[in-house]
Motif scaffolding. Structure first.
Motif, short mmCIF file in Angstrom:
data_model
loop_
_atom_site.label_atom_id
_atom_site.label_comp_id
_atom_site.label_asym_id
_atom_site.label_seq_id
_atom_site.Cartn_x
_atom_site.Cartn_y
_atom_site.Cartn_z
N THR A 97 8.13 3.80 -0.14
CA THR A 97 7.14 4.40 0.08
C THR A 97 6.78 5.45 -0.72
O THR A 97 7.62 5.46 -1.87
CB THR A 97 7.69 5.12 1.33
OG1 THR A 97 8.57 6.05 1.00
CG2 THR A 97 8.05 4.28 2.65
N ARG A 106 -8.95 -1.70 -1.62
CA ARG A 106 -8.41 -1.96 -0.09
C ARG A 106 -7.65 -3.20 -0.15
O ARG A 106 -6.73 -3.54 0.82
CB ARG A 106 -9.47 -1.79 1.05
CG ARG A 106 -8.86 -1.69 2.40
CD ARG A 106 -9.96 -0.80 3.25
NE ARG A 106 -10.07 0.47 2.96
CZ ARG A 106 -9.55 1.38 3.24
NH1 ARG A 106 -8.45 1.20 4.02
NH2 ARG A 106 -9.67 2.47 2.83
N LEU A 142 -3.76 -3.19 -0.18
CA LEU A 142 -2.71 -2.83 1.07
C LEU A 142 -1.88 -4.09 1.23
O LEU A 142 -2.05 -4.94 1.31
CB LEU A 142 -3.68 -2.52 2.12
CG LEU A 142 -4.44 -1.40 2.02
CD1 LEU A 142 -5.23 -1.06 3.26
CD2 LEU A 142 -3.89 0.00 1.56
N GLY A 143 -0.36 -3.56 1.27
CA GLY A 143 0.57 -4.66 1.70
C GLY A 143 1.06 -5.45 0.28
O GLY A 143 1.72 -6.41 0.64
N LYS A 144 0.32 -5.20 -0.70
CA LYS A 144 0.71 -6.11 -2.04
C LYS A 144 1.73 -5.66 -2.76
O LYS A 144 1.80 -4.12 -2.96
CB LYS A 144 -0.58 -6.39 -2.62
CG LYS A 144 -1.72 -6.91 -1.76
CD LYS A 144 -1.46 -8.42 -1.12
CE LYS A 144 -2.46 -9.15 -0.71
NZ LYS A 144 -3.06 -8.63 0.51
N LEU A 150 -6.71 3.83 -6.70
CA LEU A 150 -6.71 3.82 -5.17
C LEU A 150 -7.15 5.26 -4.28
O LEU A 150 -8.10 5.01 -3.49
CB LEU A 150 -5.15 3.59 -4.67
CG LEU A 150 -4.49 2.26 -4.90
CD1 LEU A 150 -3.20 2.26 -4.53
CD2 LEU A 150 -5.02 1.07 -4.37
N LEU A 205 -8.83 5.55 -0.66
CA LEU A 205 -7.58 5.55 0.18
C LEU A 205 -6.84 6.72 0.62
O LEU A 205 -6.95 7.41 -0.27
CB LEU A 205 -6.67 4.08 -0.50
CG LEU A 205 -7.01 2.74 -0.06
CD1 LEU A 205 -8.38 2.32 -0.87
CD2 LEU A 205 -5.95 2.19 -0.63
N GLU A 207 -1.60 7.68 3.11
CA GLU A 207 -0.94 6.88 4.05
C GLU A 207 -1.14 5.19 3.43
O GLU A 207 -0.43 4.51 3.53
CB GLU A 207 -1.38 7.01 5.37
CG GLU A 207 -1.01 8.09 6.16
CD GLU A 207 -1.44 9.38 5.82
OE1 GLU A 207 -2.72 9.25 4.92
OE2 GLU A 207 -1.02 10.54 6.11
N ASP A 208 -2.32 5.09 3.25
CA ASP A 208 -2.98 3.87 2.69
C ASP A 208 -2.20 3.41 1.43
O ASP A 208 -1.54 2.20 1.30
CB ASP A 208 -4.36 3.81 2.61
CG ASP A 208 -4.90 3.52 4.17
OD1 ASP A 208 -4.62 2.89 4.73
OD2 ASP A 208 -6.33 3.91 3.87
N ILE A 209 -2.11 4.40 0.53
CA ILE A 209 -1.46 4.18 -0.78
C ILE A 209 -0.23 3.99 -0.62
O ILE A 209 0.55 3.17 -1.30
CB ILE A 209 -1.71 5.53 -1.54
CG1 ILE A 209 -3.15 5.72 -2.03
CG2 ILE A 209 -0.97 5.46 -2.87
CD1 ILE A 209 -3.48 6.93 -2.87
N ARG A 250 1.19 2.02 1.37
CA ARG A 250 1.40 0.74 1.86
C ARG A 250 1.30 -0.21 0.53
O ARG A 250 1.33 -1.37 0.71
CB ARG A 250 0.24 0.28 2.86
CG ARG A 250 0.43 1.03 4.31
CD ARG A 250 -0.74 0.62 5.01
NE ARG A 250 -0.81 -0.74 5.28
CZ ARG A 250 -2.06 -1.15 5.81
NH1 ARG A 250 -2.92 -0.55 6.08
NH2 ARG A 250 -2.02 -2.41 6.01
N VAL A 251 0.86 0.10 -0.54
CA VAL A 251 0.95 -0.60 -1.74
C VAL A 251 2.28 -0.52 -2.44
O VAL A 251 2.73 0.73 -2.59
CB VAL A 251 -0.06 -0.28 -2.88
CG1 VAL A 251 -0.28 -0.89 -3.88
CG2 VAL A 251 -1.42 -0.23 -2.06
#
Length: 340
Positions: free
Chosen positions: A2, A132, A135-137, A156, A161, A164-166, A168-169
């Motif tokens: 995280t 975007r 995300l998740g990558k 990002l 972003l 919270e979105d950041i 997720r990377v």
């Protein structure tokens, strides 16, 4: 990992550097050391190595003690006295100094320009086209909490972003020589590639760039060499010789035909006999250093002070850029600025 845990990683690492650094030094008495211990990079010619080969170091000698794979590790080794100088991206220098390590940046040694940049690459058939899509990558880079992660965060954030979105990377630390392979084997979705490794991967084909740090921030010096304050106090003449000679080597790379620079690098790697592959040196283009002779400016450090403050790694106003570096030993840069 995280965003919070990435901050914790960098904070704990650099606080450890600082706590180990207090009181370290190499010279003693009234005689200055004329031998500088350092760490190299496999398959790469460092500016000080070029400097020595050009004869600019005069009576100062370099002593290679092994290789490193990250800037933060290199400056840790300098701060704790395992080597005499080390180099890292300026954010690591800011964080280390803020944590209490008695170090001083003395010359810029790498940077970003139109030819020398770090690109964030995906496979040609990747669905990743913009921020975007990340995300998740998984994003492979040489060191967490350093230049590549900073550029990723800035990209990002500038593309809207949230924190919270950041988070997720997922940045992953990988040895630079393995990052391209990890991308092609689909172990990661994005590879951060720079310098000769980027050019080699592009020559092979099958990848495309999503963004790069030159597009984000333009040309800037990104990293500096540091000594401990104690080493500087005990060895000012040696530091001046090293810094001014390295400054001359920077300018030599600017004014010498690229093919000749590459030939010189190849000769250096061949002569030192470290069982390295010199083939990738043919892709070299530039040091990326922005200022004449590697002169350091406030702006080059304020960039990272602001980034670290935004992340919560340091407090706003906790440190001033001017306290972290000196151009005092760079005779070439002072002449260029009209200083005495």
């Amino acid at each position: 990992m995280t965003l919070s845990s990435r901050r914790d990683f960098l904070a704990l690492t650099l606080v450890g550097f600082a706590s180990s650094a207090v009181g370290c030094g190499t010279a003693s008495g009234g005689t200055e050391t004329k031998t500088l211990r350092y760490q190299g990079w496999a398959g790469t010619v460092l500016l000080p190595e070029l400097t020595a080969d050009l004869g600019y170091l005069e009576d100062v000698k370099l002593e290679w003690v092994g290789n490193t794979i990250s800037g933060p590790q290199d400056v840790q080794s300098a701060a704790t006295g395992q080597v005499d100088f080390g180099g890292a991206f300026n954010g690591a220098v800011v964080k280390l100094a803020t944590a209490g390590a008695p170090i001083k940046a003395v010359i810029g040694y790498y940077g970003v320009d139109e030819q020398q940049y770090n690109g964030y690459f995906v496979l040609e058939d990747s669905p990743v086209r913009g921020a975007r899509d990340l995300l998740g990558k998984k994003v492979g880079m040489n060191t967490l909490g350093a230049h590549s992660e900073a550029m990723l965060d800035i990209y990002l954030e500038r593309n809207g972003l949230s924190k919270e979105d950041i988070a997720r990377v997922e940045p992953l630390a990988l040895p630079p020589v393995n990052t391209e392979q990890a991308l092609r084997q689909r172990q990661i979705e994005v590879a951060v590639l720079g310098d000769i490794l980027r050019e080699k991967a592009l020559a092979t084909g099958g990848i495309r760039q999503v963004f790069n740090d030159f597009e984000l921030l333009g040309a800037f010096t990104a990293g500096t060499y540091v000594f401990t304050n104690r080493f500087i106090e005990q060895n000012p003449g040696t530091v001046r010789t090293f810094v001014t000679a390295t400054a001359k080597a920077i300018e030599w790379t600017r004014t010498t035909p690229r093919a000749e620079v590459i030939d010189r690098f190849t000769e250096i790697v061949t002569k030192r006999k470290r069982n390295e592959d010199a083939d990738t040196l043919k892709y070299w283009k530039s040091t990326g250093v922005a200022q004449t002779g590697g002169r350091i400016t406030d702006d080059e450090l304020n960039l990272w002070i602001d980034w670290l403050s935004d992340r919560g790694d340091i407090k706003p106003g906790q440190v001033k850029a001017a306290d972290l570096y000196t151009n005092e030993f760079n005779d070439l840069a002072k002449t260029a600025k009209g200083q005495t």
